[in-house]
Scaffold this motif. Structure first.
Motif, PDB file in Angstrom:
ATOM      1  N   PRO A 244      40.745  73.519  -6.441  1.00  0.00           N
ATOM      2  CA  PRO A 244      39.473  73.231  -5.784  1.00  0.00           C
ATOM      3  C   PRO A 244      39.627  72.916  -4.308  1.00  0.00           C
ATOM      4  N   ALA A 245      38.516  73.034  -3.620  1.00  0.00           N
ATOM      5  CA  ALA A 245      38.410  72.663  -2.210  1.00  0.00           C
ATOM      6  C   ALA A 245      37.132  71.858  -2.030  1.00  0.00           C
ATOM      7  N   ASP A 246      36.901  71.375  -0.818  1.00  0.00           N
ATOM      8  CA  ASP A 246      35.639  70.681  -0.550  1.00  0.00           C
ATOM      9  C   ASP A 246      34.478  71.632  -0.784  1.00  0.00           C
ATOM     10  N   LEU A 247      33.402  71.118  -1.345  1.00  0.00           N
ATOM     11  CA  LEU A 247      32.214  71.935  -1.554  1.00  0.00           C
ATOM     12  C   LEU A 247      31.639  72.378  -0.210  1.00  0.00           C
ATOM     13  N   PRO A 248      30.997  73.564  -0.154  1.00  0.00           N
ATOM     14  CA  PRO A 248      30.394  74.025   1.095  1.00  0.00           C
ATOM     15  C   PRO A 248      29.092  73.293   1.390  1.00  0.00           C
ATOM     16  N   GLY A 249      29.218  72.026   1.667  1.00  0.00           N
ATOM     17  CA  GLY A 249      28.077  71.166   1.954  1.00  0.00           C
ATOM     18  C   GLY A 249      28.603  69.773   2.213  1.00  0.00           C
ATOM     19  N   PRO A 250      27.779  68.888   2.724  1.00  0.00           N
ATOM     20  CA  PRO A 250      28.259  67.548   3.062  1.00  0.00           C
ATOM     21  C   PRO A 250      28.619  66.739   1.820  1.00  0.00           C
ATOM     22  N   ALA A 251      29.661  65.944   1.953  1.00  0.00           N
ATOM     23  CA  ALA A 251      30.018  65.023   0.883  1.00  0.00           C
ATOM     24  C   ALA A 251      28.974  63.910   0.799  1.00  0.00           C
ATOM     25  N   ILE A 252      28.926  63.258  -0.349  1.00  0.00           N
ATOM     26  CA  ILE A 252      27.993  62.157  -0.570  1.00  0.00           C
ATOM     27  C   ILE A 252      28.712  60.840  -0.325  1.00  0.00           C
ATOM     28  N   ASP A 253      28.113  59.979   0.458  1.00  0.00           N
ATOM     29  CA  ASP A 253      28.730  58.687   0.733  1.00  0.00           C
ATOM     30  C   ASP A 253      29.021  57.958  -0.575  1.00  0.00           C
ATOM     31  N   GLY A 254      30.227  57.440  -0.677  1.00  0.00           N
ATOM     32  CA  GLY A 254      30.614  56.679  -1.855  1.00  0.00           C
ATOM     33  C   GLY A 254      31.215  57.513  -2.965  1.00  0.00           C
ATOM     34  N   ILE A 255      31.197  58.851  -2.823  1.00  0.00           N
ATOM     35  CA  ILE A 255      31.792  59.723  -3.836  1.00  0.00           C
ATOM     36  C   ILE A 255      32.859  60.574  -3.163  1.00  0.00           C
ATOM     37  N   PRO A 256      34.129  60.220  -3.266  1.00  0.00           N
ATOM     38  CA  PRO A 256      35.168  61.048  -2.652  1.00  0.00           C
ATOM     39  C   PRO A 256      35.202  62.414  -3.327  1.00  0.00           C
ATOM     40  N   PRO A 257      35.357  63.488  -2.564  1.00  0.00           N
ATOM     41  CA  PRO A 257      35.303  64.832  -3.149  1.00  0.00           C
ATOM     42  C   PRO A 257      36.254  65.046  -4.313  1.00  0.00           C
ATOM     43  N   PHE A 258      37.464  64.468  -4.259  1.00  0.00           N
ATOM     44  CA  PHE A 258      38.415  64.715  -5.342  1.00  0.00           C
ATOM     45  C   PHE A 258      37.921  64.154  -6.670  1.00  0.00           C
ATOM     46  N   ALA A 259      37.047  63.146  -6.635  1.00  0.00           N
ATOM     47  CA  ALA A 259      36.625  62.473  -7.863  1.00  0.00           C
ATOM     48  C   ALA A 259      35.608  63.275  -8.654  1.00  0.00           C
ATOM     49  N   ALA A 260      34.748  64.026  -7.985  1.00  0.00           N
ATOM     50  CA  ALA A 260      33.695  64.749  -8.698  1.00  0.00           C
ATOM     51  C   ALA A 260      33.469  66.150  -8.143  1.00  0.00           C
ATOM     52  N   ASP A 261      33.411  66.292  -6.814  1.00  0.00           N
ATOM     53  CA  ASP A 261      33.126  67.589  -6.212  1.00  0.00           C
ATOM     54  C   ASP A 261      34.179  68.631  -6.574  1.00  0.00           C
TER      55      ASP A 261
END
Length: 371
Positions: A178-195
């Motif tokens: 996986p990589a970062d989603l093509p959109g802004p991350a959500i504050d309080g949710i690190p991408p590795f945890a759910a995105d």
């Protein structure tokens, strides 16, 4: 008295490892962060991947971590962002070649401990296809790494057939990370945890939806982190694809089950039964995600496999399934038997503590072995 007790720990732990095969794991999900790559990321202002700070990595620390988890061999790969942070295709291609030359040299220095998945300069399909040929044909890479999306271009998207054809001709293993989603991350949710889980699921969905698995059946795709949400949501997604394409949902499910899956950060009593109930026999592989997943996390989830699976199933997940996919690693065994007693005692104590912690955490979760 203390030395006698410590030696007793070593005896019982290592005897258990010999019986269960824990001393011979094959890890298909382990990352490298070479110094020149870290420097290029720093120049681009990148100090983290997926919301985690770039970890310290050296070949020596990798071998130490492998010894601690009882890992005989590891397939190394470059995590996100790969080469996608470079905007010029020539620069991305040059970096991919440099990373692959480095990994090939490392694997040559430690042929029974390290293999590697080659980095491809996606989303440039022409450059990626050229580097795939070089890495697989000349550098003897064990497969290639493809990010689920590269700057918003997902696997399974249009105009990727030249790459799939090249990989299919070589019956290549493709490690989907996986990589970062093509959109802004959500504050309080690190991408590795759910995105990251959603990113992998999106790629798997599109690879099936667009028929890549059917048109190129010799490619072996390995999905990181137990396939994200795929095993859990497979029937829901199969119905969606069926409604969209008029294909039988059973055929769609069969395509979803054609993937391989690694257990990185996913071998909990909640996730592991779902994965094993869904995946085809022989398609579940051990993964640690080190060094982005720190050693305590690796120990925790490795103990999930050791605690929850019976012997035969455990050996398949931690080793024999990977041997079938990577036959050259079948000779890989455990680390240097001449290591000092003090180091062995330290590792044995750490393993025992990690196993105790896992059982403590799971004591209220109805933990049981999976036959």
């Amino acid at each position: 008295m203390e030395i006698t007790a410590a030696r007793s720990i070593v005896y019982h732990v290592e005897r258990n490892h010999r019986v269960t095969g824990q001393l011979s794991r094959i890890d298909v999900h382990q990352h490298i962060v070479p110094p020149f790559y870290r420097a290029l990321l720093a120049e681009a202002g990148i100090a983290a991947a997926g919301g985690r700070a770039l970890p310290t990595w050296t070949p020596e620390s990798a071998l130490d971590q492998m010894d601690l988890l009882g890992t005989a061999a590891a397939l190394l790969s470059v995590s996100t962002p790969g080469t996608s942070f470079l905007t010029r295709p020539t620069e991305a291609g040059d970096l991919a070649r440099q990373l692959n030359d480095y990994a090939a040299e490392l694997a040559a220095e430690h042929p029974t401990r390290f293999g590697y998945f080659a980095t491809l300069p996606m989303p440039n399909i022409t450059a990626a296809t050229t580097e795939a040929r070089r890495a697989l044909d000349e550098l003897c890479a064990d497969g290639v790494t493809l990010l689920a999306n590269s700057n918003g271009d997902y696997l399974g998207g249009p105009d990727q057939d030249a790459l799939w054809q090249t990989l299919d001709e070589r019956a290549a293993v493709v490690f989907v990370h996986p990589a970062d989603l093509p959109g802004p991350a959500i504050d309080g949710i690190p991408p590795f945890a759910a995105d990251f889980l959603l990113d992998t699921t999106r790629a798997a969905y599109l690879l099936v939806r667009t028929g890549v698995l059917r048109r190129y059946p010799r490619i072996r795709f390995v999905l990181s982190h137990a396939g994200g949400f795929l095993p859990y949501a497979s029937h829901r997604m199969a119905l969606a694809i069926s409604a969209d394409t008029a294909r039988s949902p059973l055929d769609v499910l069969d395509d979803f089950r054609a993937f391989y899956f690694d257990t990185a950060l996913s071998s909990s009593p909640a996730a592991l039964p779902t994965l094993l109930a869904f995946a085809r026999p022989g398609r579940v592989l051990f993964g640690s995600d080190w060094p982005f997943a720190p050693i305590p996390a690796g120990q925790y989830f490795a103990n999930g496999i050791d605690t929850c699976l019976e012997l035969g199933h455990r050996r398949a997940v931690i080793r024999t399934n990977a041997e079938a996919l990577f036959p050259r690693l079948a000779v890989a065994r455990t680390a240097d038997p001449d290591r000092r007693v003090a180091a062995r005692l330290q590792r044995a104590a750490q393993r025992s503590a990690a196993r105790f912690f896992f059982r403590l955490v799971q004591s209220g979760n109805g933990e049981k072995r999976i036959p």
